[in-house]
Design an enzyme around this catalytic site. Structure first.
Site, PDB file in Angstrom:
ATOM      1  N   SER A   1       9.596   7.450  -1.265  1.00 27.44           N
ATOM      2  CA  SER A   1       9.520   8.810  -0.716  1.00 27.44           C
ATOM      3  C   SER A   1       8.444   8.996   0.344  1.00 27.44           C
ATOM      4  CB  SER A   1       9.314   9.829  -1.836  1.00 27.44           C
ATOM      5  OG  SER A   1      10.522  10.036  -2.525  1.00 27.44           O
ATOM      6  N   ALA A   2       7.583   8.016   0.555  1.00 24.82           N
ATOM      7  CA  ALA A   2       6.691   8.102   1.703  1.00 24.82           C
ATOM      8  C   ALA A   2       7.502   8.121   2.999  1.00 24.82           C
ATOM      9  CB  ALA A   2       5.706   6.937   1.711  1.00 24.82           C
TER      10      ALA A   2
END
Length: 403
Positions: free
Chosen positions: A83-84
């Site tokens: 999710s970065a």
């Protein structure tokens, strides 16, 4: 540990924290980079690409593996950052807004008419970016192939009835963010998000970050550019614990938490070349720590050649709070700007001015406008942490101390 790279004078605490991540917190292969005011002040990497987390002492095992010929982590090693990815992808709608091509206050349906079904007709673009769109989960999960085919995901979120009135609450759109953002960008530009990002952002800036890994970077086997992912359930050497309330909610198959993360079911194999080639801006970005840090430095205009990705107004917008308080998916208090997770209890960053995004399992990238910091950390020892990973947090604290 055989730590590679360098730190500028005054940033020795970051190196010490990085060493401790291997010796105490079980990192296997990782890198961290930090820019300050356009100058790279931290650039470290260590360990091996092959994350064999079964060893009791990960630091010693990484050194032993290197001695035995295991493929070492090198300066250019890239990693799936989960999710970065969202923080890098969020630059696309903000740049489209900056160029006058996208109105954040317009209904999503103005660009994507099919999206107004299921009570979503009043959903604004800023609601979509701030996890207020009301569609964090799907009534029917998508297969990995459907998730990546470029059409099934967009159709599913367009048809999905909202779980709450859009704009009135927020909940982390863990997987559906991929199709929401991708389709919006496609409708506005006619290009896929990954290709637009490569042409307009990462390519011109020379950053090794991809949403949709090109074939030229996807060499198979141990000589590949991208380090294999070590699944959390196999990470016996990682001494990390998830937040209890998030873990409990995830364990409940009927919870919105579980359903949000299971919008793709079963979860894809992150080492699968097909998954790595997929343009999934919620979860499948691949890059180096240098690229993450360099991207966030560029959002502030802090690059060595003086180039600036965001105008000062857009950079201020990135850190503007749009959602705050109880998160209906993560079941903790979270804060979001337009696509970015903001500093708070769920994801402590450098200061209240910071904007960025963690990746489930460890990775983290963010910018801090007040300190002029661009930060990136990537790891192949992915733990069960969702947001505030102890290894990343140790590095953030060390950067703060260095300032």
């Amino acid at each position: 540990m055989n730590i590679q790279g360098e730190v500028a004078e005054g940033y020795e605490a970051v190196r010490e924290a990085f060493v401790r991540n291997f010796e105490v917190l079980g990192d296997r292969g990782a890198a961290v980079a930090v820019y300050r005011d356009g100058r790279r002040v931290v650039d470290l990497w260590a360990g091996t690409k092959d994350a064999d987390a079964g060893a009791a002492d990960a630091g010693a095992a990484a050194d032993a593996d290197a001695a035995d010929g295991a493929d070492p982590w090198v300066a250019g090693t890239a990693q799936v950052v989960r999710s970065a990815t969202k923080g890098v992808a969020a630059a696309v709608p903000l740049l489209l807004s900056q160029r006058g091509l996208l109105d954040l206050d317009a209904p999503v349906a103005a660009y994507w008419p099919e999206f107004k079904a299921g009570g979503k007709e009043r959903t604004l673009v800023r609601d979509l970016l701030a996890h207020r769109a009301g569609v964090p989960a799907l009534d029917r999960s998508l297969t990995a192939a459907e998730a990546a085919d470029g059409t099934s995901g967009a159709r599913a979120v367009a048809e999905q009835a909202a779980y709450w009135e859009p704009g009135t609450a927020h909940g982390y759109h863990a997987q559906t963010f991929s199709w929401l953002l991708s389709e919006l960008v496609l409708r506005v530009t006619g290009a896929s998000l990954g290709k637009w990002l490569a042409q307009e952002v990462t390519g011109p800036l020379g950053l090794d970050f991809w949403i949709g890994l090109p074939e030229t970077e996807a060499a198979a086997g141990r000589v590949g550019r991208v380090a294999p992912v070590d699944p959390p359930e196999a990470a016996g050497g990682l001494k990390l614990r998830p937040r209890r309330n998030v873990s409990d909610a995830y364990a409940d198959p009927d919870s919105l938490t579980r359903r949000a993360f299971a919008a793709i079911d079963p979860l894809p194999d992150e080492n699968d070349p097909a998954y790595r080639a997929a343009e999934l801006p919620a979860s499948a970005g691949i890059g180096t720590a240098r690229a993450l840090a360099g991207f966030y430095a560029a959002t502030l205009g802090d690059t060595q050649d003086g180039s600036r990705l965001f105008t000062p107004e857009t950079a201020a917008l990135a850190s503007r709070e749009l959602s705050a308080g109880p998160d209906r998916v993560l079941v903790v208090n979270t804060r979001f700007g337009p696509g970015y997770m903001l500093h708070g209890p769920a994801s402590p960053l450098l200061s209240p001015a910071s904007f960025g995004h963690p990746g489930r399992g460890g990775s983290l990238g963010f910018a801090d406008p007040e300190a002029g910091i661009g930060f990136g950390y990537v790891t192949n020892g992915l733990a069960k942490s969702v947001t505030a990973d102890p290894r990343a947090q140790a590095l953030v604290r060390a950067v703060r101390a260095s300032l």
